[in-house]
Write a protein that holds these residues in place. Structure first.
Motif, PDB file in Angstrom:
ATOM      1  N   LYS A   1       0.839  -1.202   0.000  1.00  0.00           N
ATOM      2  CA  LYS A   1       0.000   0.000   0.000  1.00  0.00           C
ATOM      3  C   LYS A   1       0.875   1.252   0.000  1.00  0.00           C
ATOM      4  CE  LYS A   1      -3.709   2.393   2.477  1.00  0.00           C
ATOM      5  NZ  LYS A   1      -4.748   2.323   3.521  1.00  0.00           N
ATOM      6  N   LYS A   2       0.552   2.197  -0.876  1.00  0.00           N
ATOM      7  CA  LYS A   2       1.317   3.430  -0.980  1.00  0.00           C
ATOM      8  C   LYS A   2       1.117   4.278   0.277  1.00  0.00           C
ATOM      9  CE  LYS A   2       1.499   3.804  -6.013  1.00  0.00           C
ATOM     10  NZ  LYS A   2       1.363   2.353  -6.169  1.00  0.00           N
ATOM     11  N   LYS A   3       2.213   4.815   0.775  1.00  0.00           N
ATOM     12  CA  LYS A   3       2.171   5.554   2.040  1.00  0.00           C
ATOM     13  C   LYS A   3       2.752   6.956   1.900  1.00  0.00           C
ATOM     14  CE  LYS A   3       2.689   1.144   4.451  1.00  0.00           C
ATOM     15  NZ  LYS A   3       2.869   0.353   3.218  1.00  0.00           N
ATOM     16  N   GLN A   4       2.639   7.537   0.703  1.00  0.00           N
ATOM     17  CA  GLN A   4       3.175   8.874   0.521  1.00  0.00           C
ATOM     18  C   GLN A   4       2.425   9.888   1.376  1.00  0.00           C
ATOM     19  OE1 GLN A   4       1.981   6.955  -2.006  1.00  0.00           O
ATOM     20  NE2 GLN A   4       3.124   7.282  -3.898  1.00  0.00           N
ATOM     21  N   MET A   5       3.175  10.876   1.815  1.00  0.00           N
ATOM     22  CA  MET A   5       2.572  11.983   2.555  1.00  0.00           C
ATOM     23  C   MET A   5       2.118  13.018   1.534  1.00  0.00           C
ATOM     24  SD  MET A   5       4.202  13.851   5.843  1.00  0.00           S
ATOM     25  CE  MET A   5       3.321  15.098   6.768  1.00  0.00           C
ATOM     26  N   LYS A   6       0.968  12.743   0.892  1.00  0.00           N
ATOM     27  CA  LYS A   6       0.473  13.590  -0.188  1.00  0.00           C
ATOM     28  C   LYS A   6      -0.883  14.169   0.176  1.00  0.00           C
ATOM     29  CE  LYS A   6      -1.870   9.922  -2.751  1.00  0.00           C
ATOM     30  NZ  LYS A   6      -2.011   9.236  -4.052  1.00  0.00           N
ATOM     31  N   ASN A   7      -1.288  15.187  -0.551  1.00  0.00           N
ATOM     32  CA  ASN A   7      -2.586  15.810  -0.351  1.00  0.00           C
ATOM     33  C   ASN A   7      -3.691  14.803  -0.694  1.00  0.00           C
ATOM     34  OD1 ASN A   7      -4.960  17.344  -0.506  1.00  0.00           O
ATOM     35  ND2 ASN A   7      -3.879  19.152  -1.266  1.00  0.00           N
ATOM     36  N   LYS A   8      -4.540  14.484   0.281  1.00  0.00           N
ATOM     37  CA  LYS A   8      -5.598  13.485   0.097  1.00  0.00           C
ATOM     38  C   LYS A   8      -6.995  14.098   0.140  1.00  0.00           C
ATOM     39  CE  LYS A   8      -2.511  10.105   2.160  1.00  0.00           C
ATOM     40  NZ  LYS A   8      -2.176   9.335   3.378  1.00  0.00           N
ATOM     41  N   LEU A   9      -7.084  15.417   0.035  1.00  0.00           N
ATOM     42  CA  LEU A   9      -8.394  16.064   0.078  1.00  0.00           C
ATOM     43  C   LEU A   9      -9.248  15.636  -1.112  1.00  0.00           C
ATOM     44  CD1 LEU A   9      -7.574  19.725   1.144  1.00  0.00           C
ATOM     45  CD2 LEU A   9      -8.585  17.923   2.543  1.00  0.00           C
ATOM     46  N   THR A  10     -10.507  15.343  -0.841  1.00  0.00           N
ATOM     47  CA  THR A  10     -11.438  14.941  -1.888  1.00  0.00           C
ATOM     48  C   THR A  10     -12.842  15.297  -1.430  1.00  0.00           C
ATOM     49  OG1 THR A  10     -12.121  13.091  -3.314  1.00  0.00           O
ATOM     50  CG2 THR A  10     -11.668  12.570  -1.006  1.00  0.00           C
TER      51      THR A  10
ATOM     52  N   VAL B   1     -13.617  12.690  12.522  1.00  0.00           N
ATOM     53  CA  VAL B   1     -12.689  13.166  13.550  1.00  0.00           C
ATOM     54  C   VAL B   1     -12.872  14.671  13.759  1.00  0.00           C
ATOM     55  CG1 VAL B   1     -11.035  11.364  12.893  1.00  0.00           C
ATOM     56  CG2 VAL B   1     -10.775  13.682  11.944  1.00  0.00           C
ATOM     57  N   HIS B   2     -12.234  15.158  14.801  1.00  0.00           N
ATOM     58  CA  HIS B   2     -12.327  16.587  15.099  1.00  0.00           C
ATOM     59  C   HIS B   2     -11.451  17.426  14.174  1.00  0.00           C
ATOM     60  CE1 HIS B   2     -14.110  15.074  18.838  1.00  0.00           C
ATOM     61  NE2 HIS B   2     -14.556  16.295  19.051  1.00  0.00           N
ATOM     62  N   ARG B   3     -10.213  16.976  13.972  1.00  0.00           N
ATOM     63  CA  ARG B   3      -9.269  17.752  13.174  1.00  0.00           C
ATOM     64  C   ARG B   3      -8.368  16.798  12.392  1.00  0.00           C
ATOM     65  NH1 ARG B   3      -9.905  19.587  18.050  1.00  0.00           N
ATOM     66  NH2 ARG B   3      -8.285  18.210  18.847  1.00  0.00           N
ATOM     67  N   ALA B   4      -7.993  17.235  11.188  1.00  0.00           N
ATOM     68  CA  ALA B   4      -7.041  16.462  10.383  1.00  0.00           C
ATOM     69  C   ALA B   4      -6.291  17.432   9.478  1.00  0.00           C
ATOM     70  CB  ALA B   4      -7.758  15.404   9.546  1.00  0.00           C
ATOM     71  N   ASP B   5      -5.091  17.029   9.069  1.00  0.00           N
ATOM     72  CA  ASP B   5      -4.412  17.802   8.036  1.00  0.00           C
ATOM     73  C   ASP B   5      -4.713  17.192   6.675  1.00  0.00           C
ATOM     74  OD1 ASP B   5      -2.726  15.600   7.744  1.00  0.00           O
ATOM     75  OD2 ASP B   5      -0.978  16.567   8.649  1.00  0.00           O
ATOM     76  N   ILE B   6      -4.196  17.789   5.621  1.00  0.00           N
ATOM     77  CA  ILE B   6      -4.534  17.332   4.272  1.00  0.00           C
ATOM     78  C   ILE B   6      -3.948  15.954   3.967  1.00  0.00           C
ATOM     79  CG2 ILE B   6      -4.770  19.681   3.400  1.00  0.00           C
ATOM     80  CD1 ILE B   6      -2.029  19.371   2.085  1.00  0.00           C
ATOM     81  N   TYR B   7      -3.014  15.501   4.792  1.00  0.00           N
ATOM     82  CA  TYR B   7      -2.376  14.206   4.558  1.00  0.00           C
ATOM     83  C   TYR B   7      -3.095  13.057   5.266  1.00  0.00           C
ATOM     84  CZ  TYR B   7       1.222  17.600   3.400  1.00  0.00           C
ATOM     85  OH  TYR B   7       1.897  18.680   2.867  1.00  0.00           O
ATOM     86  N   GLY B   8      -3.942  13.404   6.262  1.00  0.00           N
ATOM     87  CA  GLY B   8      -4.689  12.377   6.966  1.00  0.00           C
ATOM     88  C   GLY B   8      -4.258  12.129   8.392  1.00  0.00           C
ATOM     89  N   ASN B   9      -3.366  12.960   8.936  1.00  0.00           N
ATOM     90  CA  ASN B   9      -3.060  12.885  10.369  1.00  0.00           C
ATOM     91  C   ASN B   9      -4.250  13.424  11.144  1.00  0.00           C
ATOM     92  OD1 ASN B   9      -0.161  12.012  10.363  1.00  0.00           O
ATOM     93  ND2 ASN B   9       0.051  13.893   9.154  1.00  0.00           N
ATOM     94  N   CYS B  10      -4.786  12.621  12.069  1.00  0.00           N
ATOM     95  CA  CYS B  10      -6.083  12.948  12.684  1.00  0.00           C
ATOM     96  C   CYS B  10      -5.972  13.114  14.193  1.00  0.00           C
ATOM     97  CB  CYS B  10      -7.091  11.831  12.403  1.00  0.00           C
ATOM     98  SG  CYS B  10      -7.386  11.501  10.661  1.00  0.00           S
ATOM     99  N   GLN B  11      -6.721  14.081  14.702  1.00  0.00           N
ATOM    100  CA  GLN B  11      -6.873  14.285  16.135  1.00  0.00           C
ATOM    101  C   GLN B  11      -8.339  14.061  16.523  1.00  0.00           C
ATOM    102  OE1 GLN B  11      -5.523  18.278  16.872  1.00  0.00           O
ATOM    103  NE2 GLN B  11      -3.352  17.775  16.602  1.00  0.00           N
ATOM    104  N   ILE B  12      -8.544  13.400  17.646  1.00  0.00           N
ATOM    105  CA  ILE B  12      -9.893  13.110  18.156  1.00  0.00           C
ATOM    106  C   ILE B  12      -9.969  13.538  19.609  1.00  0.00           C
ATOM    107  CG2 ILE B  12     -11.545  11.289  18.732  1.00  0.00           C
ATOM    108  CD1 ILE B  12     -10.441   9.687  16.352  1.00  0.00           C
ATOM    109  N   ASP B  13     -10.999  14.292  19.957  1.00  0.00           N
ATOM    110  CA  ASP B  13     -11.252  14.674  21.348  1.00  0.00           C
ATOM    111  C   ASP B  13     -12.284  13.716  21.936  1.00  0.00           C
ATOM    112  OD1 ASP B  13      -9.586  16.834  20.865  1.00  0.00           O
ATOM    113  OD2 ASP B  13     -11.258  18.213  20.477  1.00  0.00           O
ATOM    114  N   GLY B  14     -12.150  13.466  23.228  1.00  0.00           N
ATOM    115  CA  GLY B  14     -13.151  12.623  23.884  1.00  0.00           C
ATOM    116  C   GLY B  14     -12.933  11.152  23.615  1.00  0.00           C
ATOM    117  N   ILE B  15     -14.001  10.402  23.654  1.00  0.00           N
ATOM    118  CA  ILE B  15     -13.930   8.943  23.600  1.00  0.00           C
ATOM    119  C   ILE B  15     -13.370   8.470  22.253  1.00  0.00           C
ATOM    120  CG2 ILE B  15     -16.320   8.656  22.779  1.00  0.00           C
ATOM    121  CD1 ILE B  15     -16.460   6.253  24.773  1.00  0.00           C
ATOM    122  N   LEU B  16     -12.426   7.565  22.314  1.00  0.00           N
ATOM    123  CA  LEU B  16     -11.756   7.047  21.114  1.00  0.00           C
ATOM    124  C   LEU B  16     -12.226   5.645  20.763  1.00  0.00           C
ATOM    125  CD1 LEU B  16      -9.485   7.309  18.966  1.00  0.00           C
ATOM    126  CD2 LEU B  16      -7.915   6.366  20.685  1.00  0.00           C
TER     127      LEU B  16
END
Length: 327
Positions: free
Chosen positions: A29-38, A196-211
């Motif tokens: 699976k490709k794992k490039q840190m690329k813009n994944k917005l869609t 999720v609550h927040r993410a960057d264009i590459y898909g790194n995600c932050q979640i608040d509260g219950i995971l």
């Protein structure tokens, strides 16, 4: 060793737990840190196919990826497998779309304090859905096993219960103590959808509260679609790396979707729309009324924003934000 009396559940195992096969897939699976917005539409077209096995993030009525589920219904995706892991309105929606034909069931049909989804109940009583039973913990640990690259995890849950009988778990003997344990087979979904609550264009995600199991679901799934309340910069992600619970290399698509969990609850953002959820339960009492309800709210809405407008738009969302913060 080799106790012939060890038990096995009678439930069907819908997905192979073969860890080596999945390691081969993830290796390629490709794992490039690329813009994944869609967009929601393009993500569902590209990454969700008929007959796929679907896992959904969130917990009960919290952090439901509602916008993606609506699109699954609009695009008439069918014969999906479904992980019914603390699944409330998401199960209600997929049942309304008759989107799945097999389910690993831990918590389904119930809408917590709101009551039972009559249409979900009809769906499961129809005989058109194959069901294998698990506890919530067992289903979480199946994702955990997959995230760890293992074919199963040993546990004591469900032993001696009818839930074990109707699961696909097996009793095994501990090589150290000879104690009987339940082997919970790894669950590797074809696709996961997570809000999720927040993410960057590459898909790194932050979640608040219950995971709950969302980090493991992301690592276990072949493809991962993220909707996020807000897109933030990669610089902000890097300032607090400990907040990244889903890393970019798990993620295939990212969509900025404010209020994307509506009518569910988004911790710290907006409360659930109890009035609209009650409308769902009323509509479900009659199949014809439900068909009209779905037609109005989902099928005739070109996108999730139109659905929000039909249910009060920003005026409603402001009230739900105030309710979340107890104003």
């Amino acid at each position: 060793m080799g106790d012939s009396k060890l038990n096995k559940g009678i439930g069907e195992l819908f997905m192979s737990p073969n860890a080596d096969d999945m390691r081969g897939f993830f290796r390629e699976k490709k794992k490039q840190m690329k813009n994944k917005l869609t967009t929601v539409s393009d993500a569902v077209d590209t990454y969700i196919n008929d007959n796929d096995y679907l896992a959904i993030g969130g917990f009960g009525g919290v952090r439901i990826p509602t916008a993606l589920i609506h699109e699954i219904i609009r695009k008439e995706k069918k014969n999906l497998g479904f992980a019914g892991h603390v699944s409330t309105h998401d199960c209600q929606l997929l049942s309304a779309g008759k989107s799945f034909n097999r389910c690993d069931a831990a918590y389904i049909v119930g809408l917590e304090a709101r009551g039972l989804s009559k249409n979900s109940r009809r769906m499961f009583e129809s005989g058109n859905v194959k069901v294998t039973e698990w506890s919530n913990g067992a289903l979480s640990w199946r994702f955990k096993a997959a995230a760890m690259g293992l074919p199963y995890l040993p546990s004591r849950v469900m032993l001696g219960t009818d839930t074990f009988k109707h699961s696909a778990a097996m009793e095994v003997e501990c090589p150290f103590t000879n104690q009987k344990l339940a082997a919970l087979p790894a669950l590797y979904p074809d696709v996961a959808i997570i809000h999720v609550h927040r993410a960057d264009i590459y898909g790194n995600c932050q979640i608040d509260g219950i995971l709950v199991a969302d980090d493991d679901i992301a690592k276990a799934s072949k493809r991962v679609i993220i909707t996020t309340e807000k897109i933030i910069s990669n610089e902000e992600i890097r300032r607090e790396p400990s907040k990244t619970v889903i890393p970019y290399w798990c993620v295939d698509a990212v969509i900025e979707m404010p209020y994307g969990s509506y009518p569910g609850n988004m911790p710290g953002e907006y409360f659930s729309d109890e009035e609209h959820l009650r409308d769902w339960l009323v509509a479900e009492k009659d199949e014809m009324q439900l068909e009209e309800f779905i037609g109005h709210h989902i099928l005739s809405s070109k996108d999730f924003y139109e659905y929000l407008e039909k249910n009060g738009g920003m005026n409603k969302m402001r009230k739900l934000m105030q309710a979340e913060h107890l104003y």
